[in-house]
Enzyme design. Structure first.
Site, mmCIF file in Angstrom:
data_model
loop_
_atom_site.group_PDB
_atom_site.id
_atom_site.type_symbol
_atom_site.label_atom_id
_atom_site.label_comp_id
_atom_site.label_asym_id
_atom_site.label_seq_id
_atom_site.Cartn_x
_atom_site.Cartn_y
_atom_site.Cartn_z
ATOM 1 N N LYS A 298 -44.733 18.791 0.758
ATOM 2 C CA LYS A 298 -45.538 19.340 1.838
ATOM 3 C C LYS A 298 -46.031 20.760 1.552
ATOM 4 O O LYS A 298 -47.217 21.052 1.675
ATOM 5 C CB LYS A 298 -44.720 19.341 3.145
ATOM 6 C CG LYS A 298 -44.143 17.986 3.545
ATOM 7 C CD LYS A 298 -45.214 16.970 3.838
ATOM 8 C CE LYS A 298 -44.676 15.729 4.534
ATOM 9 N NZ LYS A 298 -43.704 14.955 3.753
ATOM 10 N N TRP B 165 -36.175 11.287 10.490
ATOM 11 C CA TRP B 165 -37.167 10.693 9.590
ATOM 12 C C TRP B 165 -36.799 9.243 9.331
ATOM 13 O O TRP B 165 -35.638 8.918 9.099
ATOM 14 C CB TRP B 165 -37.200 11.502 8.293
ATOM 15 C CG TRP B 165 -38.092 10.966 7.234
ATOM 16 C CD1 TRP B 165 -39.388 10.565 7.365
ATOM 17 C CD2 TRP B 165 -37.757 10.759 5.853
ATOM 18 N NE1 TRP B 165 -39.885 10.139 6.155
ATOM 19 C CE2 TRP B 165 -38.904 10.245 5.209
ATOM 20 C CE3 TRP B 165 -36.600 10.977 5.099
ATOM 21 C CZ2 TRP B 165 -38.934 9.944 3.853
ATOM 22 C CZ3 TRP B 165 -36.629 10.682 3.745
ATOM 23 C CH2 TRP B 165 -37.783 10.180 3.140
ATOM 24 N N ASP C 294 -31.722 19.183 4.877
ATOM 25 C CA ASP C 294 -32.935 18.588 4.325
ATOM 26 C C ASP C 294 -34.077 19.563 4.586
ATOM 27 O O ASP C 294 -34.471 19.780 5.735
ATOM 28 C CB ASP C 294 -33.197 17.233 4.990
ATOM 29 C CG ASP C 294 -34.294 16.444 4.302
ATOM 30 O OD1 ASP C 294 -34.964 17.002 3.412
ATOM 31 O OD2 ASP C 294 -34.502 15.268 4.660
#
Length: 413
Positions: free
Chosen positions: A255, A138, A219
């Site tokens: 999300k 990311w 993560d």
């Protein structure tokens, strides 16, 4: 001389800049595949029904005096810790049942990662200030850790030739990490590639990390959104906990609950015993206090009202599955359209990948042509957000990708 005359204008963030370009484009065919946010089949921002219901209940609580706007505690509500720990680790987790998890509410996953960085640099051995990230990862990971003063190294992850995981390269690199260093692992739905290790590969990764005495930093931004199953997407987290690792877990609800703007996340630290967890929690609070004092309450209440209500929790799982299924359908349509059109190259990786993103393998030149000639906005790495595709624009996407693949240089492998 003016005080700020020497300040240079910073470059636009690649992801946010893509959205700015999209918003300024007047072409009716335009598609935004840059932003990592779910969209409905109609291409609109989507608020889950369970979130709407929770909001309505909160409004009633506010009116009845059962809810207020006072400051939260530094580490967030106790009931938030309980429901989020159960979601990640499972209700039968030994660490959960034994009180060995120190948890604090954080400013989504980004804030959790920054708190980990500050904690590790301040309280752990100097070796923990070395952190290994996947290549690619990311876009914000690198900056978060560098700004916190950590030394960033990378391990191979994406294999451009196979459009899959470079597992041998990953393991080989991790074996060179300094004992005591941290290794960032995407718990599921790796961003940006959408490629995850298999369960057997996860076990091999864990074995190397245990042998090298490395610290896992997981993560988790897509639990339930990746496969549509909360438990399946927690497999890697629960594996590491079952193997006796002490580790960090950063959790986001942007999300999977669609709470992007609420900035609601958690940091969980799995410790060796309850006393250690108590001490870690006390020091995490001292990291947070001068950083942002206390976390916002609204998102915390929403998460508690969804995860802490059995009926609502079951409804959330149904909605999550529907979102994951729509993304998978878009993958099938994109792959099927490119293969039916005879677009040069192999496209099976689009359906092999999971989660919000697809790492298409398109070159920078091909991405630039998609933007300039076809008004399709994506990152120049070739990453696209599958949520931006739907039945009304998939044909145009297929035609456009076919055109750029045939007329712009391919990536050099």
């Amino acid at each position: 001389m003016a005080l700020f005359a020497h300040i240079k204008e910073a470059p636009i963030d690649p992801i946010l800049g893509t959205t700015q370009l999209y918003n300024a484009d007047q072409d009716k065919r335009k598609i935004n595949l840059g932003v990592g946010a779910y969209r409905s089949e109609q291409g609109k921002p989507f608020v889950l029904d369970v979130v709407k219901e929770a909001e309505q209940e909160m409004l009633k609580d506010l009116g009845a005096g059962g809810l207020d706007k006072e400051y939260s505690t530094i580490d967030g509500p106790a009931d938030l810790k309980k429901v989020t720990q159960e979601l990640c680790f499972g209700p039968n987790s030994p660490a959960y049942k034994e009180g060995r998890i120190a948890s604090v509410q954080a400013l989504s996953g980004t804030g959790a990662l920054r708190v980990v960085s500050e904690f590790a640099r301040t309280h752990l051995a100097k070796e923990a200030s070395e952190i290994w990230l996947s290549d690619p990862t990311w876009g914000n990971h690198l900056t978060i850790f560098e700004m916190a003063g950590l030394k960033v190294k990378t391990y191979p992850y994406w294999d451009g030739k196979t459009m899959g995981l470079n597992f041998d390269g990953m393991l080989a690199a991790i074996k060179t990490a300094t004992p005591g260093a941290m290794v960032l692992l995407h718990a599921c739905a790796h961003n940006p590639t959408g490629i995850d290790p298999s369960e057997d590969q996860w076990k091999q990764i864990a074995a190397v990390m245990k042998e090298r005495k490395l610290i896992p930093l997981m993560d988790s931004a897509y639990q339930g959104y990746a496969t549509g199953c909360l438990d399946k997407d927690a497999m890697a987290i629960r594996l590491f906990e079952s193997l006796g690792f002490e580790f960090f877990l950063c959790q986001s609800f942007a999300k999977n609950l669609g709470l992007y703007g609420e900035r609601i996340g958690m940091l969980h630290v799995v410790c060796g015993n309850a006393d250690h967890a108590k001490a870690v929690l006390s020091q995490l609070k001292l990291v947070i206090r001068p950083m942002y004092s206390s976390p916002p309450r609204h998102g915390a209440h929403l998460v508690c009202k969804v995860l802490g209500n059995k009926a609502r929790f079951e409804q959330w799982k149904i909605e999550l599955k529907a979102m994951a299924d729509r993304i998978n359908e878009a993958r099938k349509l994109l792959r099927g359209g490119l293969e039916a059109k005879g677009t040069p190259g192999k496209w099976n990786h689009i359906t092999d990948q999971i989660g919000m993103f697809s790492f298409t393998g398109l070159s920078t030149a091909q991405c630039e042509r998609l933007i300039k000639e076809h008004h399709i906005y994506l990152l120049k790495s070739g990453r696209i957000s599958m949520a931006g595709l739907n039945k009304s624009n998939i044909d145009y996407m297929v035609q456009s990708v076919d055109e750029v693949v045939r007329h712009a240089p391919a990536a050099k492998l």
